[in-house]
Scaffold this motif. Sequence first.
Motif, PDB file in Angstrom:
ATOM      1  N   ASP A 154       6.582  -4.732   4.763  1.00  0.00           N
ATOM      2  CA  ASP A 154       5.642  -4.630   3.648  1.00  0.00           C
ATOM      3  C   ASP A 154       5.146  -6.053   3.412  1.00  0.00           C
ATOM      4  N   LEU A 155       4.151  -6.459   4.190  1.00  0.00           N
ATOM      5  CA  LEU A 155       3.676  -7.836   4.164  1.00  0.00           C
ATOM      6  C   LEU A 155       2.234  -7.888   3.691  1.00  0.00           C
ATOM      7  N   MET A 156       1.907  -8.974   3.018  1.00  0.00           N
ATOM      8  CA  MET A 156       0.590  -9.108   2.396  1.00  0.00           C
ATOM      9  C   MET A 156       0.142 -10.552   2.444  1.00  0.00           C
ATOM     10  N   THR A 157      -1.135 -10.762   2.203  1.00  0.00           N
ATOM     11  CA  THR A 157      -1.698 -12.108   2.208  1.00  0.00           C
ATOM     12  C   THR A 157      -1.792 -12.646   0.784  1.00  0.00           C
ATOM     13  N   ARG A 194      14.747  -8.373   4.413  1.00  0.00           N
ATOM     14  CA  ARG A 194      14.609  -9.819   4.268  1.00  0.00           C
ATOM     15  C   ARG A 194      13.264 -10.152   3.620  1.00  0.00           C
ATOM     16  N   LEU A 195      13.292 -11.076   2.671  1.00  0.00           N
ATOM     17  CA  LEU A 195      12.055 -11.549   2.065  1.00  0.00           C
ATOM     18  C   LEU A 195      11.428 -12.628   2.939  1.00  0.00           C
ATOM     19  N   LEU A 196      10.101 -12.608   2.993  1.00  0.00           N
ATOM     20  CA  LEU A 196       9.346 -13.607   3.753  1.00  0.00           C
ATOM     21  C   LEU A 196       8.303 -14.225   2.832  1.00  0.00           C
ATOM     22  N   ILE A 256       1.350 -15.620   4.085  1.00  0.00           N
ATOM     23  CA  ILE A 256       1.933 -14.284   4.255  1.00  0.00           C
ATOM     24  C   ILE A 256       3.205 -14.193   3.417  1.00  0.00           C
ATOM     25  N   SER A 257       3.392 -13.053   2.753  1.00  0.00           N
ATOM     26  CA  SER A 257       4.628 -12.835   1.997  1.00  0.00           C
ATOM     27  C   SER A 257       4.939 -11.351   1.954  1.00  0.00           C
ATOM     28  N   ASN A 310      -4.849  -7.311  -3.029  1.00  0.00           N
ATOM     29  CA  ASN A 310      -4.853  -8.281  -1.930  1.00  0.00           C
ATOM     30  C   ASN A 310      -5.130  -7.558  -0.613  1.00  0.00           C
ATOM     31  N   LEU A 311      -4.946  -8.255   0.483  1.00  0.00           N
ATOM     32  CA  LEU A 311      -5.091  -7.680   1.818  1.00  0.00           C
ATOM     33  C   LEU A 311      -3.709  -7.600   2.457  1.00  0.00           C
ATOM     34  N   ARG A 312      -3.348  -6.411   2.938  1.00  0.00           N
ATOM     35  CA  ARG A 312      -1.993  -6.186   3.445  1.00  0.00           C
ATOM     36  C   ARG A 312      -2.001  -5.884   4.941  1.00  0.00           C
TER      37      ARG A 312
END
Length: 420
Positions: A209-212, A141-143, A129-130, A92-94
């Motif tokens: 540590d977020l990604m699309t 925290r999880l997003l 975003i996650s 993916n794209l981060r």
Amino acid sequence: MMSGVATTDTDADVADLSAYIDASPSPFHAVEEAARRLEASGAGYVRVEESDPPADFPSRGYVIRDGSFVAWADIVGDDDFRMIGAHTDSPNLRVKPRPDQGRVGVRQLALEPYGGLLLNSWLGRDLGISGRVALDDGRLRLLHTDAPVLHLPQLAIHLDREVNTKGVLIDPQRHTAPIFGIGPSADGDFARWVGQQLGVDPGNIVAWDLMTHDTGPATTVGPDHDLVSAPRLDNLCSSWAAVEALRTTGRGMITLWDHEEIGSVSNRGAASPLVETVLEQLVPEPSDRRTLLARGTCASSDMAHAAHPNYTERHEPNHLIQLAGGPVIKSNVNQRYATDARSARVFAAACKRASTPLQWYAHRADIPCGSTIGPITAGRLGISVVDVGAPMLAMHSARELMAVADVGLLRRALTAFLEG
């Protein structure tokens, strides 16, 4: 979610896989969902920490290390130890640490490609975003937002007249910055948005540590709804099937790894000592561990290449894998897959017991072959490994495609494999 009402076991499998995929846009969410499902089974699975003493490790339990997950059931003294390995990450794209940028009146985010993704498949898509966010009070925290926060627009054909022949190559540095909004970009814009989503002051955010991810849910397609279109089929389909196999059988071990798509060399990749750490706690005597592994077999479950009807010349002629044709054993003499005659026999016997068809995959000799956690697991543990998977198309695309029938067939085969 799946279109239509689940009225058969196959429909139920697809609906459940879809729910797992939709709940798991990142590896961190995938392991939490796996844990939730095991605990909800009522079979006594308990979370423990790697550092807990052996006496605290239950006969049924699990360990989470970031985006990786190890769970087990009644393996002590097992004379026919079975393990299923899969992975939780997908290309993916981060989001970069300082992502805010923009030009010509639009705000953008700087992203970085993760793994061997098909870049063109991310163009023209609405992206969510996650991932996870580290706060200065020590919390992680999880997003997860499925709102279309970002869009990565195509270049108009009027500005690239050769796009359908050779066109402009997609530069991962310059051409993967999606639009985040209108107006001038300011440092901290994205952090402020993240803070709003989590209900925290952006000044308390240390790192992420977020990604699309593609915002469209998993669904069935085709006039007969006999295909599954979803993001992250590679390899959440295998992760889901592994969890279901453990829930059903109540024996063996499953390992769901992060970082497979970038080589597995990390603190939570398959090349890490996580499984050895767990086995040392469960089976403290070294000779007993050696016996357990020497008598055991691991099924490394990762998705397999179905023959693409528009590109059949890209496939080995005598190994054309069909959608809806059942699980696949993958082999490669150069050990890109760890399958050998001994391990293949074990999985073939499981398919026979489960009354599932079986296919065999080999890669063209003139195209470089991909790999899996299979060879790493075999080398790390000394256990016999068979590389398997369910057939699919568009591997490493933002959305992938598989047959409805293969979902349940993989689950049944892996369940029979764990039963031994």
